[in-house]
Motif scaffolding. Structure first.
Motif, PDB file in Angstrom:
ATOM      1  N   LEU A  61      -7.333  -4.899   2.755  1.00 63.73           N
ATOM      2  CA  LEU A  61      -7.405  -6.071   1.741  1.00 63.73           C
ATOM      3  C   LEU A  61      -8.243  -7.044   2.071  1.00 63.73           C
TER       4      LEU A  61
ATOM      5  N   TYR B 210       2.344  -3.992   1.972  1.00 61.40           N
ATOM      6  CA  TYR B 210       2.160  -2.467   2.572  1.00 61.40           C
ATOM      7  C   TYR B 210       0.199  -2.505   2.687  1.00 61.40           C
ATOM      8  N   LEU B 211      -0.302  -2.872   1.372  1.00 63.16           N
ATOM      9  CA  LEU B 211      -1.717  -2.935   1.468  1.00 63.16           C
ATOM     10  C   LEU B 211      -2.304  -3.942   2.425  1.00 63.16           C
ATOM     11  N   SER B 212      -1.754  -5.012   2.561  1.00 66.26           N
ATOM     12  CA  SER B 212      -2.320  -5.818   3.331  1.00 66.26           C
ATOM     13  C   SER B 212      -2.078  -5.605   5.043  1.00 66.26           C
TER      14      SER B 212
ATOM     15  N   LEU C  94     -10.078  -2.093  -0.236  1.00 61.83           N
ATOM     16  CA  LEU C  94      -9.369  -1.659  -1.598  1.00 61.83           C
ATOM     17  C   LEU C  94     -10.593  -1.807  -2.797  1.00 61.83           C
TER      18      LEU C  94
ATOM     19  N   TRP D  13      -0.971   8.034   4.396  1.00 62.57           N
ATOM     20  CA  TRP D  13      -1.410   6.995   3.695  1.00 62.57           C
ATOM     21  C   TRP D  13      -1.655   7.070   2.217  1.00 62.57           C
TER      22      TRP D  13
END
Lengths: 438, 525, 366
Positions: free
Chosen positions: B483, B471-473, B300, B260
């Protein structure tokens, strides 16, 4: 664990593969570029277009300690080539230069008078079609030809002098600043004709302009064809060589013509995409009043007060409206101008009162009305070009009527249009002084 | 597997309550009873410890000469030798014979000793070899009495430890200066002092076959979601490793993903941050030997908030948060933006600036992306060198690196001045992100963006940004989207983007009451 | 509980975002018509009509809160017909994806990256879209909200700076219905179906929503938001270029951004603003690829992720083999043709399913 790792590796491979497949098609390093500051278009031989590119010398103008020491103080070069199309002419220039011409920073396009009279629509296309150019670039018509290279006054970059001049002239109420977007819009829409700012000036014979006004004569004639200005070449009807408008072009005291110095005296009037003439000084202002495009000006009005010859009024804000009055077949245009003024300079002997302000307002109304009418008469009779947008006002009022009139609006209807001008000026204040100091 | 158990709040010496439950990982074999004879016991214990040289055995007689023989054992340095002497050996030796009584020596002597000394010493009964070994390893002393197969563990730990100091990685201007230490008991106490409620649950778990690391699971009962607590507990209990020396290992072992970019579990040195997070409904893990607590789930926006945000007034900390968000964007994108605009879209740059860029890049022979990557790598090297070196030298290295090298690189024509400025700005901006690991991740992110921008310009840059957004979500931390914003988190109170103002006393109330207006606690939001 | 991870507000963003970003490519369907000055009126009408069609689709979806279109079309129309209907809808979505990729690569290549081959742009966008689709509905929903914020910000910044640079002349909005209703209505047809198309994704998304009863409201809200943006942008385009010049622009949105000139710094903001919009289309690709995959998966009883693999492989294979250049597949996918297909799908397919469902319910009641 392992499926995750595989997924990651797959993605990395995919992205890396994709990136390795791609070259760098659009990459162009800044040092590979010749930054063009402005473009001049003029009539060339046999119907070709003569393109002048002002290439800015970045090393000479960069601030701070760069790795390159600058041996000379050349700030810009001008390259000229002919072509049937603008783009081809630019490519022709590139055969002589070590760098590609970069036109993304062009903020002014100057048209020579001769080319402008032939029509400029076909040359404007490239500026609209190619995404490199800005739609916000300023159009300009120069009466002496567009090979013009400004002598940098105050500004470092020659062409920025020109755009700066247009802007200051705009706020002095002498001209308009017309962007490519606006020009194209007015060109495309029926019932209104385009204008641009008008530049008057002497053509420089230098291909290189040095900083601090010092110039170096061009040694190699192939780089540019000098077009010395002579009085004979001046187009008829406009600006005789002894016109007072051109006074700033003469060196103070000597009367000798300075090279590379321009002024922006007024506006250039188009019918369709063809230049039909210029409106300078007060005539230009006459147009600006009616079109509501005045941003500020100083009016020297003959004083209505005894013992005072002239008063200076500053224009703060102007609103104007064009209202067509249609009764049957008869069209009458009513132009209403509301001006907010300020008394800014008065000779001695002036006492401010309700009465005097009223009389000055009356005088200002009359002054403005007369300016508007004078310009209107010339535009209607001589230029026959509806730069005010009267036709559009009619269209908005009565679209059906307009469709019948559309075809011979400019030729038959507009020149004989009855226009009624109504001015309501309002003096806001007398600046810092209340009354005469006596 | 050890089952965590809820502990009574306010009770400090909870060690013994857990005794029977723990040790599951260290020895799975049947408990071996202690022999009644002292000599046998001592020999067996020595054997168990492979004749370790730091095993101290002190033999003495209870109640003076010719009384019952006894021995005290402890590991040198782990237990406080002086405390053992004063608290166990001396009172027992000085026990007067009449006090002991005639039958006492034949009765259950260890039980008597325990009852007499326990109020001061916290003694517990040990019945097996494993328990004895465990007590010794914990740093306690063990008392053996001849003739009884019961040993007494006495709590007098005395291993070397650091005092509570100001945390070094999370410095605040306004706020408490206390940071966690390597001793988990002290760390728990630091949190406990900030949450004086019986609802604060502290569960103990053991991790690591050989290191037998003490891990404490903290949450507020009734605030944290039970599923979350259950999941964290399940994951910690499932850990099967030999060594767990630091919370960083635990973090990786309980994480959702193998690789990650952003830390999905927040780590902090600050007890006030942990306390505030617990109040928000998060769960914390405190790990022995590590001053870093783990807080989960993380989102985040947690990267951009500090404990201090809630101690300062609303407008100030709102601005600071927005600045940190901006710093995040700058740090990630600025080099890529510079490349995209100065080698793809020069029309975007204002002309005077473009002239400067053109002039300064004219002398650089290498393509811009290559120079950019080189400069970024150089900055990373400098940063790493600055961390590892002693503090005084480290500072010198960063100054020399940043100023001298940058200046020299520009003058020698290795890099353009604009690029050096931009890269330095990006690196400095990354330091404005409060979370150290997030800052590292952001610096790592810059390289793919540089690559994309140098191939496809702004298009590539934004495409990369969208992929990053996808990717973040997609990330989740303990079932909570990384997120997620606000209410979806189902945490009790949480402000993701900004912080909401702390409501002061209602004005009407203030007028009615003559008492001076009080503010609520800063962390109460 | 599994898979129920979208909140109604996320659905609002997921419906609004595609419609807003697609405007960049298909706004000419309004500005190029004969409506001229009244183009904004056409946009307004299309919002109204679009809302009705959106309500139809969302209402149908809300009737089956736990099923996707691929399921309930079978329930409503019977096994065979239902599967055919679902596959038709899926192929419509797939066609849209292919068309967007093609249109998008043309736009990027002619506007930002002149020398880059179109397939690079198309393929990279497709990869991003596939990745997004692969992640499933939850991540898409969260990404939609963030992208919505970004795109909204770029709209606000773009329009205010355009206004600030004095390029707009609102008098061009004036002739209301100079040419009668007909050209306005004609211009409103195509955008109406775009609204319906984006709203029809609710047929797929409803079952992933935590509160399915609120989906119709969320869909209508999203349609309304995107509708307002459309009206605003069309009005801005007409007043910036004049109606006749606006009709000439490949992408009026881009040309507007290219016109901005503010304070000597805000120039050529099109490169930034426009690129944000363009790249946001990656989300549309992801959403519609996901929609295609789920509908096909439901209809055929296959796992949707494996369908997605085939879909991506299909486009990639065609592109790499160069049997048929997907990205210049011009005549087949022209704008009027698409409009006709869209009309058929919405009024035909969705409408029929809706009607049958309504009739059946009526029948059950009596």
């Amino acid at each position: 664990m392992s499926p995750i790792r595989w997924r990651v590796i797959r993605w990395i491979f995919l992205v890396a593969g994709l990136l390795s497949l791609t070259g760098c098609w659009d990459r162009r390093e800044t040092p590979e570029l010749a930054i063009v500051g402005s473009i001049g278009l003029d009539a060339g031989d046999e119907g070709r277009v003569l393109v002048s590119l002002e290439v800015i010398h970045a090393d000479a103008l960069a601030r701070g300690p760069g790795p390159v020491s600058v041996p000379s103080k050349v700030v810009a070069w001008v390259f000229r080539e002919e072509g049937r199309t603008v783009l081809n002419a630019i490519r022709n220039v590139e055969t002589r230069t070590s760098r590609r011409m970069f036109v993304g920073q062009v903020n002014t396009v100057i048209f020579g008078q001769n080319l402008a009279r032939q029509g400029i629509r076909r040359y404007l296309d490239v500026f609209e079609r190619q995404s490199q150019f800005r739609r916000s670039l300023i159009l300009n018509v120069c009466d002496t030809g567009a090979g013009l290279l400004q002598r940098p006054l105050i500004e470092d970059i020659p062409s920025r002098t020109l755009s700066g001049q247009a802007n200051t002239a705009l706020y002095a109420g002498k001209t308009v600043v017309v962007t490519l977007n606006e020009f194209l819009r007015t060109l495309a829409e029926p019932g209104i004709e385009p204008v641009t700012s008008h530049t008057a000036g002497r053509q420089t014979r230098d291909a290189m302009v040095k900083r601090l006004g010092e110039s170096v004569r061009q040694k190699n004639p192939s780089v540019m064809r000098p077009q010395p200005f002579t009085a004979d070449e001046m187009p008829e009807g406009e600006l005789p060589p002894d016109s007072p408008v051109l006074d700033p072009l003469r060196e103070a005291g000597t009367g000798e013509e300075m090279e590379g110095i321009t002024v922006v005296p007024g506006i250039a009037v188009f019918r369709g995409d063809r230049l039909v003439g210029f409106l300078d000084g007060a005539e230009a202002r006459g147009y600006l009043w009616a079109a509501g495009r005045i941003r500020g000006a100083i009016l020297e009005i003959p004083s209505p007060l005894p013992g005072i010859e002239v008063l200076a009024l500053e224009v703060i804000r102007v609103q104007s409206s064009i209202e067509p009055q249609i009764s049957g077949q008869k069209i009458r245009i009513k132009v209403t101008i509301g001006a907010l003024l300020e008394i800014s300079e008065v000779p001695v002997g002036f006492v401010m009162s309700q009465d005097t302000v009223g009389r000055i307002e009356e005088a200002a109304n009359e002054f403005i009305r007369r300016e508007v009418y004078r310009t209107l008469r010339r535009v209607q009779r001589e230029y026959k070009s509806d730069i005010y947008g009267f036709g559009q006002a009619v269209y908005r009022k009565d679209p059906r009527l307009w469709r019948r009139l559309e075809d011979d609006w400019n030729r038959h209807i507009f020149p004989h249009l009855e226009v009624q001008v109504q001015v309501r000026s309002n003096i806001r204040s007398s600046a810092l002084l209340l009354r005469d100091p006596r | 597997m050890a089952k965590g158990r809820r502990l009574q709040p306010g009770m400090f010496g909870f060690r013994k309550r857990q005794r029977n439950d723990t040790g599951g990982q260290s020895g799975q074999s049947q408990p071996r009873p202690l022999p009644a004879k002292l000599a046998d016991s001592l020999q067996q214990i020595r054997q168990e410890f492979h004749d370790a040289s730091d095993l101290v055995v002190k033999q003495f007689c209870i109640g003076g000469i010719a009384a019952r023989k006894a021995a005290v054992l402890y590991l040198e340095g782990m237990a406080d030798g002086k405390a053992v002497k004063e608290a166990v050996i001396e009172p027992l030796m000085l026990w007067a014979r009449p006090q002991l009584g005639g039958g006492a020596l034949r009765g259950n002597l260890p039980e008597q000793i325990r009852q007499r000394l326990s109020p001061a010493q916290n003694m517990i009964n040990l019945h097996s070899m494993q328990e004895v070994a465990e007590q010794l390893l914990e740093g306690n002393s063990v008392l053996l009495v001849d003739g009884f197969s019961v040993a007494l563990g006495t709590e007098n730990r005395g291993f070397p430890k650091r005092a509570v100091e100001a945390p070094e990685t999370e410095v605040v201007v306004r706020g408490p200066r206390e940071g966690f230490t390597e001793v988990v008991r002290d760390s728990v106490a630091l949190v406990r002092r900030r949450l004086k409620t019986p609802g604060l649950v502290v569960e103990q778990m053991r991790v690591g076959r050989r290191s037998v690391t003490d891990v404490r699971l903290l949450y507020l009962a009734g605030v944290a979601r039970p599923e979350l607590v259950r999941e964290v507990r399940r994951r910690v209990q499932a850990i099967d490793v030999d060594m767990a020396p630091e919370s960083g290992i635990i973090e990786q072992l309980i994480s959702d993903y193998l690789l990650w970019l952003f830390p999905l579990i927040q780590s902090t040195e600050r007890p006030d941050t942990v306390a505030a997070s617990l109040a928000e409904g998060r769960v914390a893990l405190l790990v022995d030997h590590s001053p870093f607590a783990l807080i989960m789930p993380n989102t985040l926006f947690q990267f951009f908030s500090t404990a201090e945000d809630y101690y300062q007034q609303y407008l100030v900390s709102l601005m600071l948060r927005l600045i940190r968000l901006g710093a995040f964007a700058i740090s990630t994108f600025i080099t890529a933006i510079y490349i995209a605009s100065s080698s793809f879209h020069q029309e975007l740059i204002p002309l005077p600036l473009l002239l400067n860029i053109a002039a300064s890049e004219a002398g650089v022979p290498f393509p811009l992306p290559i120079t950019a990557v080189a400069i970024e790598l150089l900055l990373e090297v400098l940063r790493e060198a600055g961390i590892r070196l002693p503090r005084q030298v480290g500072q010198a290295v960063s100054i020399v690196g940043a100023i001298v090298l940058g200046q020299a690189a520009v003058q020698a024509g290795f890099a353009s001045a604009g690029l050096v400025i931009v890269a330095a700005l990006g690196t400095i901006a990354s330091f404005a992100i409060p979370n150290f690991e997030a800052a590292v991740a952001v610096r790592l992110l810059r390289f793919p963006f540089i690559l994309l921008a140098s191939v496809l310009g702004f298009y590539g840059l934004f495409l990369g940004a969208v992929i990053l957004l996808f990717y973040l979500s997609s990330l989740q931390c303990f079932g909570v989207p990384f997120l997620s914003s606000g209410r979806a988190l189902m945490l009790s109170s949480y402000d993701p983007w900004t912080r909401s103002p702390v409501r002061p006393y209602a004005p009407r109330e203030r007028i009615r009451q003559a008492t001076p207006p009080r503010r609520r606690q800063g962390s109460d939001r | 509980m599994k898979g129920k991870e979208l909140s109604p507000s996320q659905i609002t963003a997921m419906v609004a975002l595609p419609r807003i970003t697609i405007m960049m490519m298909f706004m000419p369907s309004i500005t190029r018509g004969n409506a001229l000055h009244d183009g904004w009126l056409a946009a307004l009408i299309s919002v109204g009509a679009g809302l009705i069609l959106a309500a139809l689709a969302a209402g149908l979806a809300a009737r089956f809160p736990d099923d996707g279109f691929g399921h309930f079309s079978k329930v409503v129309l019977g096994r065979l017909l239902g599967a055919v209907a679902a596959l038709l809808l899926a192929s419509f979505y797939y066609l849209l994806v292919i068309m967007w990729v093609r249109q998008l690569s043309i736009l990027v290549v002619s506007v930002i990256l002149e020398r880059t081959p179109g397939w690079v742009v198309g393929l990279s966008m497709l990869v991003a879209g596939l990745y997004g689709a692969f992640l499933g509905p939850g991540p898409l929903g969260r990404a939609a909200v963030v992208l919505m914020l970004l795109v909204g910000l770029s709209v606000v910044v773009g329009l205010t700076s355009l206004h600030g640079s004095g390029a707009m002349d609102f008098s061009y909005l004036k002739p209301v219905l100079a040419r009668g209703w007909r050209p306005v209505m004609v211009a409103a047809v195509s955008p109406t179906f775009w609204f319906a198309t984006t709203a029809s994704t609710s047929l797929v998304l409803t079952r992933f929503c935590t509160r399915p009863q609120e989906v119709p409201r969320a869909v209508l809200k999203g349609t309304l938001i995107s509708g307002l943006v459309l009206v605003l942008l069309v009005a801005a385009a007409i007043s910036t270029f004049g109606p006749r010049k606006a009709a000439e622009q490949l992408s009026p949105v881009h040309s507007m951004a290219r016109t901005v000139f503010l304070m000597g710094i805000m120039e050529r903001v099109d490169i930034v603003l426009f690129t944000i919009w363009i790249v946001a289309i990656a989300f549309d690709l992801a959403l519609f690829l996901f929609a295609t995959a789920t509908v096909v998966g439901d209809a055929l009883g296959v796992r949707w992720r494996s369908v997605l693999g085939f879909l991506g492989a299909g486009i990639a294979a065609v592109a790499s083999l160069q049997v048929l250049d997907v990205f210049t597949l011009g005549t087949l996918l022209s704008i009027p043709a698409t409009a006709m297909v869209m009309a058929t799908v919405h009024v035909g397919l969705v409408g029929i399913v809706f009607l049958v469902a309504a009739i059946r319910r009526q029948g059950e009641r009596t």
